[in-house]
Structures are given as C-alpha cells and as structure tokens.
Design an enzyme around this catalytic site. Sequence first.
Site, mmCIF file in Angstrom:
data_model
loop_
_atom_site.group_PDB
_atom_site.id
_atom_site.type_symbol
_atom_site.label_atom_id
_atom_site.label_comp_id
_atom_site.label_asym_id
_atom_site.label_seq_id
_atom_site.Cartn_x
_atom_site.Cartn_y
_atom_site.Cartn_z
ATOM 1 N N PHE A 161 0.861 -1.176 0.000
ATOM 2 C CA PHE A 161 0.000 0.000 0.000
ATOM 3 C C PHE A 161 0.896 1.223 0.000
ATOM 4 O O PHE A 161 1.582 1.504 0.985
ATOM 5 C CB PHE A 161 -0.935 0.043 1.211
ATOM 6 C CG PHE A 161 -1.835 1.248 1.173
ATOM 7 C CD1 PHE A 161 -3.010 1.224 0.439
ATOM 8 C CD2 PHE A 161 -1.495 2.408 1.837
ATOM 9 C CE1 PHE A 161 -3.834 2.349 0.367
ATOM 10 C CE2 PHE A 161 -2.311 3.535 1.784
ATOM 11 C CZ PHE A 161 -3.482 3.497 1.044
ATOM 12 N N ASP A 246 9.570 2.941 1.467
ATOM 13 C CA ASP A 246 8.391 3.713 1.828
ATOM 14 C C ASP A 246 8.206 3.617 3.341
ATOM 15 O O ASP A 246 7.661 2.656 3.855
ATOM 16 C CB ASP A 246 7.165 3.169 1.084
ATOM 17 C CG ASP A 246 5.884 3.921 1.422
ATOM 18 O OD1 ASP A 246 5.873 4.661 2.420
ATOM 19 O OD2 ASP A 246 4.887 3.752 0.691
ATOM 20 N N LYS A 275 3.276 11.591 6.742
ATOM 21 C CA LYS A 275 2.470 11.432 7.951
ATOM 22 C C LYS A 275 3.069 12.152 9.154
ATOM 23 O O LYS A 275 2.807 13.317 9.365
ATOM 24 C CB LYS A 275 2.202 9.962 8.216
ATOM 25 C CG LYS A 275 1.339 9.322 7.108
ATOM 26 C CD LYS A 275 0.675 8.061 7.534
ATOM 27 C CE LYS A 275 -0.117 7.430 6.396
ATOM 28 N NZ LYS A 275 -1.259 8.220 5.951
#
Length: 421
Positions: A161, A246, A275
């Site tokens: 994801f 990532d 984030k």
Amino acid sequence: MTSTTTHGTTATPTTDGTVDAPRSQAYFQEAQERTAHNYHPLPVVVAHAEGAWMTDVDGTRYLDMLAGYSALNFGHGHPELLAAAHEQLDKLTLTSRAFVHDQFGRFCAGLGDLAGKELVLPMNTGAEAVETAIKVARKWGYDIKGVENDSAEIIVAGGNFHGRTTTIVGFSDDPDARDGFGPFAPGFVQVPYGDAAALEEAITPNTVAVLIEPIQGEGGVVIPPTGYLRAVREITTRHNVLFAADEIQAGLGRTGRTFACDHEDVVPDLYVLGKALGGGIVPVSAVVANRDVLGVLHPGQHGSTFGGNALACAVGAKVVEILASGELQERSEKLGIVLRTRLESLVGRGALAVRTRGLWAGIDVDPAVGTGRAVCEALMARGVLAKDTHGSTIRLAPPLVVTEDDLNWGLDQLEAVVTGG
C-alpha cells in the site's frame, strides 16, 4: 443542563429527567449525507483532542489507538509543535517554490541530517512523495544507469500500500483500491513480499528501483522475515538498482527506531517519508536521498505549489528536532514491549496471531469473535478508537506519547472484547 463525561458512553440529563440523544448522531448523519462515501468511519464525531485522548461533541473521551495512521506519532496538540505553527502563522505561510523562505533550508538540512542524506525534496502527502520517488527512479535509470527511454521497470511487493493515485493503485493487488480505476500505467513488476530470491529473479536490465515498505502497515503490520531488508540492500547494490523504502507509516519513531530500516542497519537509496513529518498539524512529506539520485531533477521537471511551504517547514523542522533527541524512539521501544507482551497473551484467547514492532501492532482476531469492524465498534463503545483492515485484522498505533497506564487500560478493553470478558 450538565453532562457526564465517560469513556465510550455519554448521557446528558435534562431538567425533566429524560436523556437527550447524543449530538454526535446528528453531526455524523450530516457528514454522511453531504460527503462522498470513500470512507466508512466509525460513528464518532471528535471535537477536541490532547495527547493520546480525543473527546467527541458530547464530551465522551476516547483513547486514540490509531494516531492518524502514524500522522499523530507525537500526539494531539504537542505543545512544541503547536508553538512552532502558531509562531509561523503570524509571519509567513506560503510563497511557492518560485521564491525561497527562511524556514526552507533549516527543514531540509535537519531532515537530511536525520536521515544521513544530502538532499531533501519536500512535498505534501504520502502518495505525492511516492509518485515523486517513482519519477526520480525512472529519471535516474535513464540519465545514470542508461536504461532505454520509456522502458524503466520498478519492482514492488505483493500486499503493498503506497497510496491511492491511479499510478499507485495500478500496482496494488487490493481489489478495493484497484478495481474500477484502470487503465493503469505500465512499468511495475510485483513479487511476493519477503521473498528476496523472487525479487532478484525479477530484476532485468531495465529495472531501475525496488519500492517496498519495510513493514506493510495497511496490510496489517506485516513484518518481513529477518534479513530480508539486508538482502534487498545487497541485491539492489549488486545489480545497480535503487532501493526506495516507503517509511511513510513505519518511519519517524513508530517502530522504536527513527526508521524501520534501522532494525536491520540498512540504509536505502531513497527514504519516502510523510504522515508524522507534519506533526499532526499540516500535511508534509518528502523524498530524501543523496545528490547522485535526487540530483537528476532539474528546474521544471517536478514541483508542487504547496510542497515545502513555510508553515510546513516550520512544523517539520520542529518534528526533526524532537526526533533528533531519540527520546520518543526509546519510548516507543520500551512501551512496545508492553504492547507485545499483552497482545501475545491473547493468542489462543480470541486472537489467532499478533505482529508488533515498537508501538505498532496487527492483530488477527478469530473470525468467531467477529469481523475487524465489529471488534472496532465494540472497542469504541468501551472508549477506545482503532481501525480494522482486511477482514478480521485490526491495527493498533497509539501516539508515542501515550502513558503506560493508558496503554494498559486500552489493552484491557481489547482483551475484554476479544475474550468476551
């Protein structure tokens, strides 16, 4: 009229002894009627938050065990981050990259030093940072490696994801993310996550990068076999292929280290961050790499109107400063032991399996107990907010500032739900 604040339930008595319906119901219904249904939120309407706790419009308090998918690693309303934001708001928020502002160099230098890299390319969202890494890897492949134009391939992992743009969902194997959004961009090759041999076998002369999550968050906090990241680093180095990690969810203290790759003493060619980099205040993301990688970009080839804006850089620089002390990473590691010990005791008592790294956990609940959604609804009723993913799996990611007592209280609620206690 007075109200009583509790965990998970609220009653507001009126003068005649009846009880008003919670205001959150009306707010929630309005939100559902006037917004696209791209999310399926729990029926809670938050109005205030501090530290690891959130309070809804009725005064009900909830322990936040999701932390905005790691965007709130430092908790809600961290005083140093709020101070940095407030100070910057009074001075300057946006210039665009057509000019340079006084926070830009400070942020880039600090983040580069934290990651041990020479250059930083600030963006806004995680998906935007992943798209940036894809463009950089392809440009590096053509300019540096000598891959024939428009032939670059990037290897990705099953169960990944990386975001929800059309390019990114094109190499997802999640039907909810992918189905109905094609046609998709070519140039991506998927191999099983955690299988270094399959990864190496997939490399061709056109391979420019391997893009993986060191821990797959959306997949249910899936941790690869020990040695996998070291093998990826060795293979990519030997084949002259970039390793792009990532770390949007896994990085910046969540796993008990600054980066999840640190658990295997691995340094990728590109860190993809987001984030927590915005401190839970503004969206901030970045790609961090050395000059021989990020240096392939030239003016006009990539950009973002809000990427690296003054407010984002002021907050991001304070985030980096907090992380540089190492205190939150140590806290995450210490409390992660509590989390792991408590969750492992549930295996065979309502949980089929648990996976933890620092203050991050995936719990596969026995389907006989209920779906992940049902478990999260039951937790909400007990004053704990968490998120399900993929059937009966739920994720826990409390803010790193959570106290041990509050963490244990939240785990008490989970134990009661899954064991029927």
